[in-house]
Write a protein that holds these residues in place. Structure first.
Motif, PDB file in Angstrom:
ATOM      1  N   GLN A   1      27.553  22.208  39.347  1.00 54.31           N
ATOM      2  CA  GLN A   1      28.528  21.096  39.782  1.00 54.31           C
ATOM      3  C   GLN A   1      28.544  21.331  41.298  1.00 54.31           C
ATOM      4  OE1 GLN A   1      32.939  21.988  39.196  1.00 54.31           O
ATOM      5  NE2 GLN A   1      32.290  23.700  38.068  1.00 54.31           N
ATOM      6  N   PHE A   2      28.198  22.470  41.716  1.00 55.25           N
ATOM      7  CA  PHE A   2      28.165  22.622  43.168  1.00 55.25           C
ATOM      8  C   PHE A   2      27.129  22.485  43.824  1.00 55.25           C
ATOM      9  CE2 PHE A   2      31.641  25.460  41.290  1.00 55.25           C
ATOM     10  CZ  PHE A   2      32.688  25.002  41.864  1.00 55.25           C
ATOM     11  N   GLY A   3      25.818  21.939  43.233  1.00 51.96           N
ATOM     12  CA  GLY A   3      24.794  21.547  43.864  1.00 51.96           C
ATOM     13  C   GLY A   3      24.217  22.768  44.422  1.00 51.96           C
ATOM     14  N   ASP A   4      23.790  22.580  45.860  1.00 53.99           N
ATOM     15  CA  ASP A   4      23.271  23.575  46.491  1.00 53.99           C
ATOM     16  C   ASP A   4      24.298  24.572  47.218  1.00 53.99           C
ATOM     17  OD1 ASP A   4      20.638  22.485  46.028  1.00 53.99           O
ATOM     18  OD2 ASP A   4      20.665  21.478  48.011  1.00 53.99           O
ATOM     19  N   GLU A   5      25.490  24.468  47.148  1.00 53.08           N
ATOM     20  CA  GLU A   5      26.293  25.321  47.674  1.00 53.08           C
ATOM     21  C   GLU A   5      26.316  26.943  47.097  1.00 53.08           C
ATOM     22  OE1 GLU A   5      31.303  26.180  48.027  1.00 53.08           O
ATOM     23  OE2 GLU A   5      30.619  24.245  47.507  1.00 53.08           O
ATOM     24  N   LYS A   6      26.212  27.992  48.038  1.00 53.32           N
ATOM     25  CA  LYS A   6      26.113  28.903  47.296  1.00 53.32           C
ATOM     26  C   LYS A   6      27.542  29.534  47.124  1.00 53.32           C
ATOM     27  CE  LYS A   6      21.556  29.425  47.877  1.00 53.32           C
ATOM     28  NZ  LYS A   6      20.811  29.082  46.755  1.00 53.32           N
ATOM     29  N   LEU A   7      27.768  30.144  46.066  1.00 55.22           N
ATOM     30  CA  LEU A   7      28.885  30.785  45.797  1.00 55.22           C
ATOM     31  C   LEU A   7      28.831  32.368  45.638  1.00 55.22           C
ATOM     32  CD1 LEU A   7      30.028  28.566  42.663  1.00 55.22           C
ATOM     33  CD2 LEU A   7      30.558  28.328  45.123  1.00 55.22           C
ATOM     34  N   CYS A   8      29.933  32.877  46.040  1.00 57.27           N
ATOM     35  CA  CYS A   8      29.954  34.452  46.088  1.00 57.27           C
ATOM     36  C   CYS A   8      30.332  34.715  44.815  1.00 57.27           C
ATOM     37  CB  CYS A   8      30.659  34.900  47.287  1.00 57.27           C
ATOM     38  SG  CYS A   8      30.861  36.782  47.462  1.00 57.27           S
ATOM     39  N   TYR A   9      29.356  35.862  44.065  1.00 52.50           N
ATOM     40  CA  TYR A   9      30.061  36.151  42.904  1.00 52.50           C
ATOM     41  C   TYR A   9      30.339  37.580  42.790  1.00 52.50           C
ATOM     42  CZ  TYR A   9      28.517  31.840  40.810  1.00 52.50           C
ATOM     43  OH  TYR A   9      28.174  30.429  40.663  1.00 52.50           O
ATOM     44  N   GLU A  10      30.725  38.163  43.962  1.00 55.76           N
ATOM     45  CA  GLU A  10      31.085  39.696  44.138  1.00 55.76           C
ATOM     46  C   GLU A  10      32.431  39.598  44.651  1.00 55.76           C
ATOM     47  OE1 GLU A  10      28.272  41.483  46.800  1.00 55.76           O
ATOM     48  OE2 GLU A  10      26.465  40.919  45.353  1.00 55.76           O
ATOM     49  N   ASN A  11      33.299  40.474  44.090  1.00 55.44           N
ATOM     50  CA  ASN A  11      34.545  41.196  44.859  1.00 55.44           C
ATOM     51  C   ASN A  11      35.572  39.952  44.426  1.00 55.44           C
ATOM     52  OD1 ASN A  11      33.697  43.676  45.825  1.00 55.44           O
ATOM     53  ND2 ASN A  11      32.882  42.693  47.409  1.00 55.44           N
ATOM     54  N   ASN A  12      35.493  39.198  43.394  1.00 60.13           N
ATOM     55  CA  ASN A  12      36.467  38.233  43.085  1.00 60.13           C
ATOM     56  C   ASN A  12      37.552  38.501  41.932  1.00 60.13           C
ATOM     57  OD1 ASN A  12      35.472  35.963  44.580  1.00 60.13           O
ATOM     58  ND2 ASN A  12      33.549  36.172  43.097  1.00 60.13           N
ATOM     59  N   PRO A  13      38.955  38.211  41.928  1.00 61.74           N
ATOM     60  CA  PRO A  13      39.788  38.834  41.395  1.00 61.74           C
ATOM     61  C   PRO A  13      39.718  38.204  39.622  1.00 61.74           C
ATOM     62  CG  PRO A  13      40.600  36.759  42.547  1.00 61.74           C
ATOM     63  CD  PRO A  13      39.259  37.084  43.015  1.00 61.74           C
ATOM     64  N   GLU A  14      39.893  39.410  38.715  1.00 58.51           N
ATOM     65  CA  GLU A  14      39.707  38.955  37.263  1.00 58.51           C
ATOM     66  C   GLU A  14      40.839  37.812  37.149  1.00 58.51           C
ATOM     67  OE1 GLU A  14      39.963  41.302  33.080  1.00 58.51           O
ATOM     68  OE2 GLU A  14      40.143  42.523  34.811  1.00 58.51           O
ATOM     69  N   GLN A  15      40.454  37.173  35.982  1.00 58.34           N
ATOM     70  CA  GLN A  15      41.177  36.040  35.751  1.00 58.34           C
ATOM     71  C   GLN A  15      41.655  36.013  34.238  1.00 58.34           C
ATOM     72  OE1 GLN A  15      41.940  33.086  37.883  1.00 58.34           O
ATOM     73  NE2 GLN A  15      40.900  34.854  39.160  1.00 58.34           N
ATOM     74  N   PHE A  16      42.905  35.726  33.826  1.00 55.57           N
ATOM     75  CA  PHE A  16      43.548  35.944  32.515  1.00 55.57           C
ATOM     76  C   PHE A  16      43.716  34.805  31.937  1.00 55.57           C
ATOM     77  CE2 PHE A  16      43.754  39.673  35.240  1.00 55.57           C
ATOM     78  CZ  PHE A  16      43.381  40.764  34.387  1.00 55.57           C
ATOM     79  N   ARG A  17      43.768  34.561  30.791  1.00 57.61           N
ATOM     80  CA  ARG A  17      44.187  33.279  29.937  1.00 57.61           C
ATOM     81  C   ARG A  17      45.529  33.024  30.211  1.00 57.61           C
ATOM     82  NH1 ARG A  17      40.361  33.652  25.076  1.00 57.61           N
ATOM     83  NH2 ARG A  17      38.682  35.128  25.805  1.00 57.61           N
ATOM     84  N   GLU A  18      46.267  34.224  30.059  1.00 59.05           N
ATOM     85  CA  GLU A  18      47.993  33.730  30.111  1.00 59.05           C
ATOM     86  C   GLU A  18      48.261  32.956  31.448  1.00 59.05           C
ATOM     87  OE1 GLU A  18      46.614  37.002  30.011  1.00 59.05           O
ATOM     88  OE2 GLU A  18      47.051  37.172  27.769  1.00 59.05           O
ATOM     89  N   THR A  19      47.611  33.216  32.609  1.00 65.97           N
ATOM     90  CA  THR A  19      47.700  32.564  33.955  1.00 65.97           C
ATOM     91  C   THR A  19      47.291  31.306  33.885  1.00 65.97           C
ATOM     92  OG1 THR A  19      47.643  34.802  35.114  1.00 65.97           O
ATOM     93  CG2 THR A  19      47.291  32.840  36.245  1.00 65.97           C
ATOM     94  N   HIS A  20      46.078  31.017  33.367  1.00 70.18           N
ATOM     95  CA  HIS A  20      45.413  29.672  33.317  1.00 70.18           C
ATOM     96  C   HIS A  20      45.975  28.723  32.221  1.00 70.18           C
ATOM     97  CE1 HIS A  20      42.188  30.013  36.192  1.00 70.18           C
ATOM     98  NE2 HIS A  20      42.074  31.334  35.733  1.00 70.18           N
ATOM     99  N   TRP A  21      46.809  29.226  31.277  1.00 69.92           N
ATOM    100  CA  TRP A  21      47.006  28.508  30.031  1.00 69.92           C
ATOM    101  C   TRP A  21      48.471  28.400  30.093  1.00 69.92           C
ATOM    102  CZ3 TRP A  21      43.858  31.324  25.910  1.00 69.92           C
ATOM    103  CH2 TRP A  21      42.450  30.688  25.930  1.00 69.92           C
ATOM    104  N   GLN A  22      49.039  28.579  31.222  1.00 68.73           N
ATOM    105  CA  GLN A  22      50.789  28.131  31.421  1.00 68.73           C
ATOM    106  C   GLN A  22      50.911  26.843  30.949  1.00 68.73           C
ATOM    107  OE1 GLN A  22      52.156  29.579  35.102  1.00 68.73           O
ATOM    108  NE2 GLN A  22      51.599  31.826  34.610  1.00 68.73           N
ATOM    109  N   LYS A  23      49.990  25.990  31.296  1.00 67.64           N
ATOM    110  CA  LYS A  23      50.172  24.558  30.786  1.00 67.64           C
ATOM    111  C   LYS A  23      49.577  24.340  29.402  1.00 67.64           C
ATOM    112  CE  LYS A  23      49.953  22.163  35.633  1.00 67.64           C
ATOM    113  NZ  LYS A  23      49.563  21.323  36.178  1.00 67.64           N
ATOM    114  N   THR A  24      50.398  23.770  28.518  1.00 63.77           N
ATOM    115  CA  THR A  24      50.114  23.981  27.265  1.00 63.77           C
ATOM    116  C   THR A  24      48.712  22.956  27.067  1.00 63.77           C
ATOM    117  OG1 THR A  24      52.392  23.962  26.579  1.00 63.77           O
ATOM    118  CG2 THR A  24      50.704  23.135  24.842  1.00 63.77           C
TER     119      THR A  24
END
Length: 145
Positions: A102-125
């Motif tokens: 979805q980001f096309g040619d944009e280079k994303l950095c896949y290092e040193n990023n924070p871990e993500q947790f379901r509880e945070t993302h799923w606060q909205k039902t």
């Protein structure tokens, strides 16, 4: 080998950790299956007006957490403008991002990023409901295989 456009596809060779998903060969195979079942119900409501596209960011975290259910590992997030996270998976040395195209040619950095947790993302039902829908559709598809 078929060529994919998502980040890490070349080395995405991990096997399912959960026997429920043993029919899934690897993350590339999961990508193919999810591409068939992705629809407006897995898409964020704000993105539905334009019609569903598998590359929209809305379903990303659902793909990431579903991949975590299947292969294990952890989900990490790349902080994006506006304060949202774009999620991806890390299983041992295998790093992949099923919706990076979805980001096309944009280079994303896949290092040193924070871990993500379901509880945070799923606060909205509705977010948790979309994940459940995607998971149920995947399980139906696996039964057909």
């Amino acid at each position: 080998m078929k060529e994919y456009k998502f980040y890490g596809w070349q080395t995405a060779d991990c096997k399912p950790a959960d026997p429920t998903y043993e029919k899934i060969q690897n993350p590339r195979h999961l990508y193919d299956i999810l591409s068939e079942i992705w629809c407006e119900y897995t898409c964020a409501p704000r993105l539905r007006e334009n019609g569903p596209r598998k590359s929209d960011c809305g379903p990303v975290l659902y793909h990431s957490f579903l991949a975590q259910d299947i292969f294990g590992g952890k989900v990490y997030g790349i902080l994006r403008q506006g304060g949202n996270y774009h999620c991806y998976n890390v299983i041992g040395d295998c790093v992949f991002d099923l919706t990076s195209e979805q980001f096309g040619d944009e280079k994303l950095c896949y290092e040193n990023n924070p871990e993500q947790f379901r509880e945070t993302h799923w606060q909205k039902t509705e977010k948790h409901e979309r994940y459940n829908y995607l998971k149920a559709e995947l399980l139906k598809k696996l039964e057909e295989m």
